[in-house]
Scaffold this motif. Structure first.
Motif, PDB file in Angstrom:
ATOM      1  N   SER A   1       0.694  -0.713   0.457  1.00  0.00           N
ATOM      2  CA  SER A   1      -0.140  -0.383  -0.217  1.00  0.00           C
ATOM      3  C   SER A   1       0.791   1.610   0.200  1.00  0.00           C
ATOM      4  N   GLY A   2       2.183   0.675   0.397  1.00  0.00           N
ATOM      5  CA  GLY A   2       2.696   2.388   0.299  1.00  0.00           C
ATOM      6  C   GLY A   2       3.209   3.040   1.575  1.00  0.00           C
ATOM      7  N   ILE A   3       2.530   1.981   2.815  1.00  0.00           N
ATOM      8  CA  ILE A   3       2.928   2.914   3.921  1.00  0.00           C
ATOM      9  C   ILE A   3       3.977   2.259   4.509  1.00  0.00           C
ATOM     10  N   THR A   4       4.729   3.560   5.085  1.00  0.00           N
ATOM     11  CA  THR A   4       5.463   3.240   6.141  1.00  0.00           C
ATOM     12  C   THR A   4       5.159   3.836   7.939  1.00  0.00           C
ATOM     13  N   ALA A   5       6.178   3.641   8.389  1.00  0.00           N
ATOM     14  CA  ALA A   5       5.584   3.677   9.807  1.00  0.00           C
ATOM     15  C   ALA A   5       5.562   5.013  10.114  1.00  0.00           C
ATOM     16  N   SER A   6       6.465   6.318   8.881  1.00  0.00           N
ATOM     17  CA  SER A   6       6.585   7.361   9.547  1.00  0.00           C
ATOM     18  C   SER A   6       5.413   8.262   8.415  1.00  0.00           C
ATOM     19  N   SER A   7       5.054   7.173   7.641  1.00  0.00           N
ATOM     20  CA  SER A   7       4.053   7.826   6.887  1.00  0.00           C
ATOM     21  C   SER A   7       2.724   8.688   7.710  1.00  0.00           C
ATOM     22  N   HIS A   8       1.886   9.137   6.575  1.00  0.00           N
ATOM     23  CA  HIS A   8       0.506  10.140   7.366  1.00  0.00           C
ATOM     24  C   HIS A   8      -0.540   9.800   6.737  1.00  0.00           C
ATOM     25  N   VAL A   9      -1.168   8.894   6.776  1.00  0.00           N
ATOM     26  CA  VAL A   9      -1.887   8.140   6.166  1.00  0.00           C
ATOM     27  C   VAL A   9      -3.885   8.601   6.936  1.00  0.00           C
ATOM     28  N   VAL A  10      -4.405   8.654   5.377  1.00  0.00           N
ATOM     29  CA  VAL A  10      -5.543   9.001   5.788  1.00  0.00           C
ATOM     30  C   VAL A  10      -6.523   8.361   4.995  1.00  0.00           C
ATOM     31  N   ILE A  11      -7.240   7.287   5.929  1.00  0.00           N
ATOM     32  CA  ILE A  11      -8.535   6.244   5.044  1.00  0.00           C
ATOM     33  C   ILE A  11      -9.749   7.035   4.767  1.00  0.00           C
ATOM     34  N   VAL A  12     -10.184   6.533   3.449  1.00  0.00           N
ATOM     35  CA  VAL A  12     -11.013   6.834   3.050  1.00  0.00           C
ATOM     36  C   VAL A  12     -11.810   6.148   2.515  1.00  0.00           C
ATOM     37  N   ASN A  13     -13.705   5.809   3.234  1.00  0.00           N
ATOM     38  CA  ASN A  13     -14.490   5.358   2.897  1.00  0.00           C
ATOM     39  C   ASN A  13     -15.854   6.409   2.184  1.00  0.00           C
ATOM     40  N   ARG A  14     -16.658   5.366   1.530  1.00  0.00           N
ATOM     41  CA  ARG A  14     -18.260   5.985   1.983  1.00  0.00           C
ATOM     42  C   ARG A  14     -18.861   5.697   2.747  1.00  0.00           C
ATOM     43  N   THR A  15     -19.829   6.658   3.499  1.00  0.00           N
ATOM     44  CA  THR A  15     -20.236   6.897   3.993  1.00  0.00           C
ATOM     45  C   THR A  15     -22.056   6.438   4.713  1.00  0.00           C
ATOM     46  N   GLU A  16     -22.811   5.358   3.715  1.00  0.00           N
ATOM     47  CA  GLU A  16     -24.154   5.483   3.458  1.00  0.00           C
ATOM     48  C   GLU A  16     -24.065   4.867   5.002  1.00  0.00           C
ATOM     49  N   THR A  17     -24.099   4.087   5.198  1.00  0.00           N
ATOM     50  CA  THR A  17     -24.505   3.034   6.207  1.00  0.00           C
ATOM     51  C   THR A  17     -23.218   2.624   7.340  1.00  0.00           C
ATOM     52  N   ASP A  18     -24.275   2.306   8.663  1.00  0.00           N
ATOM     53  CA  ASP A  18     -23.498   2.423  10.056  1.00  0.00           C
ATOM     54  C   ASP A  18     -21.811   1.375   9.560  1.00  0.00           C
ATOM     55  N   PHE A  19     -21.426   0.357   9.133  1.00  0.00           N
ATOM     56  CA  PHE A  19     -21.145  -0.404   8.356  1.00  0.00           C
ATOM     57  C   PHE A  19     -19.859   0.233   7.459  1.00  0.00           C
ATOM     58  N   SER A  20     -20.323   0.908   6.732  1.00  0.00           N
ATOM     59  CA  SER A  20     -19.333   1.901   5.831  1.00  0.00           C
ATOM     60  C   SER A  20     -18.954   2.903   6.391  1.00  0.00           C
ATOM     61  N   ARG A  21     -19.418   3.699   7.936  1.00  0.00           N
ATOM     62  CA  ARG A  21     -19.362   4.954   8.479  1.00  0.00           C
ATOM     63  C   ARG A  21     -17.646   4.398   9.507  1.00  0.00           C
ATOM     64  N   ALA A  22     -17.933   3.197  10.236  1.00  0.00           N
ATOM     65  CA  ALA A  22     -16.863   1.927  10.828  1.00  0.00           C
ATOM     66  C   ALA A  22     -15.923   2.471  10.182  1.00  0.00           C
TER      67      ALA A  22
END
Length: 173
Positions: free
Chosen positions: A86-107
């Protein structure tokens, strides 16, 4: 609890980004080499349009089923492989994005953020309002897929915040 204090207590003061970032913040910082945007929507949703630079790592890749339990953490080796890919290192600043229509997609973004944090990526955040807010605010989308930097992930995975079924049952009553 002590485990949550380790994850979100004193160490949170050392964070370089807030645990929830606004679309304004992401738009202003997306080009920063430390920022890695992870879009956990399905590949089909991602292919229709995503935030520029976002890497598609669907939610299903962040979890495994074990002994009839779903949404379990992958093994340390599998998690390291996923973070590397995924291109993530321990020093990365990661931002997680998802859709937000349901409780699960928000969680789900919070679950993925917690997984990154226990893997040693302390600067992990969730996009406030997710992909839906980004679109509703008429911000730019692309179908171009970024080239991912794949430095082997070497962060210290700390599962001390994870409570097993056995531990939970031993404390009831």
């Amino acid at each position: 609890t002590l485990a949550s204090a380790r994850l979100f207590g004193k160490e949170s003061a050392a964070r370089a980004i807030a645990p929830i970032v606004s679309p304004d913040w992401l738009e202003a910082n997306a080009a920063d080499q430390q920022v890695v945007i992870i879009d956990i929507r399905s590949a089909a949703q991602y292919d229709k349009g995503h935030i520029a630079g976002a890497v598609n790592v669907p939610m299903a890749e962040w979890v495994v089923s074990t002994d009839g339990l779903t949404l379990e953490l992958p093994s340390d080796a599998a998690l390291r492989t996923l973070l590397t890919r995924s291109g993530i290192t321990a020093s990365s600043h990661v931002v997680i994005v998802n859709r937000t229509e349901t409780d699960f997609s928000r969680a789900d973004p919070t679950r993925v953020a917690w997984t990154c944090i226990l893997a040693g990526v302390k600067n992990t955040a969730v996009l406030d309002g997710g992909h839906n807010r980004w679109v509703n605010e008429k911000r730019a989308l692309t179908t171009e897929k970024p080239v991912t930097r794949t430095t082997p992930f070497t962060g210290a995975i700390d599962r001390s915040s994870v409570v097993t079924k056995r531990e939970l049952l031993s404390r009831i009553g």
